[in-house]
Structure formats: C-alpha cells, structure tokens
Design an enzyme around this catalytic site. Sequence first.
Site, short mmCIF file in Angstrom:
data_model
loop_
_atom_site.label_atom_id
_atom_site.label_comp_id
_atom_site.label_asym_id
_atom_site.label_seq_id
_atom_site.Cartn_x
_atom_site.Cartn_y
_atom_site.Cartn_z
N ASP A 8 1.07 -1.31 -0.13
CA ASP A 8 -0.04 0.00 0.22
C ASP A 8 0.78 1.29 0.11
OD1 ASP A 8 -2.41 1.54 -0.10
OD2 ASP A 8 -3.08 0.65 1.90
N GLU A 10 0.04 4.50 1.76
CA GLU A 10 -0.29 5.53 3.04
C GLU A 10 0.88 5.11 4.22
OE1 GLU A 10 -4.23 5.43 0.99
OE2 GLU A 10 -2.96 3.90 1.56
N HIS A 60 -2.79 -0.32 -3.67
CA HIS A 60 -3.27 1.28 -3.36
C HIS A 60 -4.14 1.78 -4.66
CE1 HIS A 60 -3.43 5.36 -1.87
NE2 HIS A 60 -2.81 5.72 -3.18
N HIS A 104 -1.32 0.84 6.86
CA HIS A 104 -1.90 2.30 7.66
C HIS A 104 -2.96 1.93 8.64
CE1 HIS A 104 -5.59 2.26 5.13
NE2 HIS A 104 -4.54 1.98 4.07
N HIS A 115 -7.93 4.94 7.26
CA HIS A 115 -9.17 4.43 6.63
C HIS A 115 -8.93 3.01 6.43
CE1 HIS A 115 -6.18 4.91 3.21
NE2 HIS A 115 -7.16 3.84 2.64
#
Length: 281
Positions: A8, A10, A60, A104, A115
């Site tokens: 990902d 973040e 992502h 994250h 999120h």
Amino acid sequence: MKVYISVDMEGISGVATYDQIIRGGKGYPRAQALMTAEANAAIEGAFEGGATEVLVNDSHGTMNNLLHEDLDPRARVIFGSPTAFCMAEGLTPDFDVAFYVGYHAPAGVEGLLAHSFSALFTSFTLNGEIASEAGINGLFAATRGVPVGLVTGDDVICALAEREFTGVQTVPVKVAHGFQAANSLSPSFAREAIRKGARAAVQGVEKTRLLPIPERLKLEIGFQNPLAAELLEAVPGVERVSNLVIAREVDSAEELLGMIGTTYEMAAVAAKTMFLRESLS
C-alpha cells in the site's frame, strides 16, 4: 519458499498527505518512487531470508502505482483494478508467508491517513470491532493457510498487528502526528529496516500463526452520504442499519472481500452522483 507481498502507499516512509497518495497530486510521483523502493526492500529481504519466489500485489487506489521498470526483476507483480480479491489478489494456498508493506491505521482510530479500504467509508467494523485492511487481508490469508509474517507502516498499524498476528515482524517507519502529519524515518533507514524485517520474517516463519477465523462474519460500513447506503440496500442480504450505515453477514472471507469491493465501487458511484447534482444545481 514462496512469499506474497501486498504493498500500500499510506504507510510508506516520507508519505503523509493527500497530495502524495492521489494520482494527479504534485507529490504523487515522489510517493510512487518511495513505494517502489520499500517494495524492493521487502523483496530483497525475502530473498536474503531464503525465498525462492516472490509475488507483489500493488494494493493502493487504482492499484497501478509501482514503477515497474524500477522494481526488483526477481519478483512478479499484479496490478490494475478491479480484481476479485482486491489487496489480497493472487494469494493462493501455495504461498508460505504474506507481507503487508506500507499499511496504515484503520477507519475509526486516530492515525495517519486512517481509513479502511476507502476514504468514502466513515466507519468499518467486522463483528462489531474496528477492522483494518491488514486484519481483513490477514483473515483471507488464514483461509488459504498463509500466515502474516511482516507488517510495515505507521506506528498505529504496527501496534495493532503485534496484537493480532502471532510471530509477526513489524517495522514502524513513522509516527502519526495527525491525520496528514507524521514524524518519519529517513526513507533509506526505513528501507534498511524493512529489508532486515523481511529477512527475519522468512527465516522465522515457523513462529507465525494463522489468524483465527470467526464462525460469523458481519460487516458494517458507514458512509459520508445516504445515497451510498440507499444503493447498497438493493444488494441481497444487505441491511440498512441507519441512514448512513449498512450491514451484511457473509459466509466466507471470499464473500467478505467481494462485499467490500462492491461497496467500494457503489460508494464511488454515489460520491460522483452527489458531485454532479451539486455542480448542476
């Protein structure tokens, strides 16, 4: 020794703002380079630890972020969207361990860019508990008999991973100082730590344990506007819990990921529809 890596953005060192994580933002190209470099660090560490094969899943947004020409050529890569299993696409029972790089904090907790699967989801729970992308993907991995050996990202997700995954190696590359602010390691230091963590995860895979699979899987998701809930209410098995929240009980991790993907797409449709209505009014 086959290693699966879901990457990902973040949770990558040096990344902290929307400008970096959204395609078209001025900071996005730099974030792509940082993301690719941390993926390479995990790949390198995996091979140093004894991996014979590595598969990377770009996890992502549009899932087309990694700079392929800069990616370690020893690894294959899955990219593009949508796919049936989203951030877990390509994870099959013949893998020995899964790595989650650049992850994250989940929706519902304080953390950097927190999120769960979509910024359009304001809440996201499984069986009444806040659920992270790492947790959901770890559950899917467990149904394949694959343990989670490495999680890298912000301090929040690493702390959650240590409580959730037995035997996991974690590499916190930054500390959240707000939703779009972080105290980050230098990218070069972060990559070295990830390389060492990946190597240790492969070498210590026998110490990891599968995430327990619950008997029931009840997903609840909240939205920013009621149109998303209205659209999802038409999906068989979905319950409209409130004006902004829907729920659905599913029978398997595969169905769970399918529901998340469907909800993601429908929420995006609702957001675009609301934008058009406002712009035309």
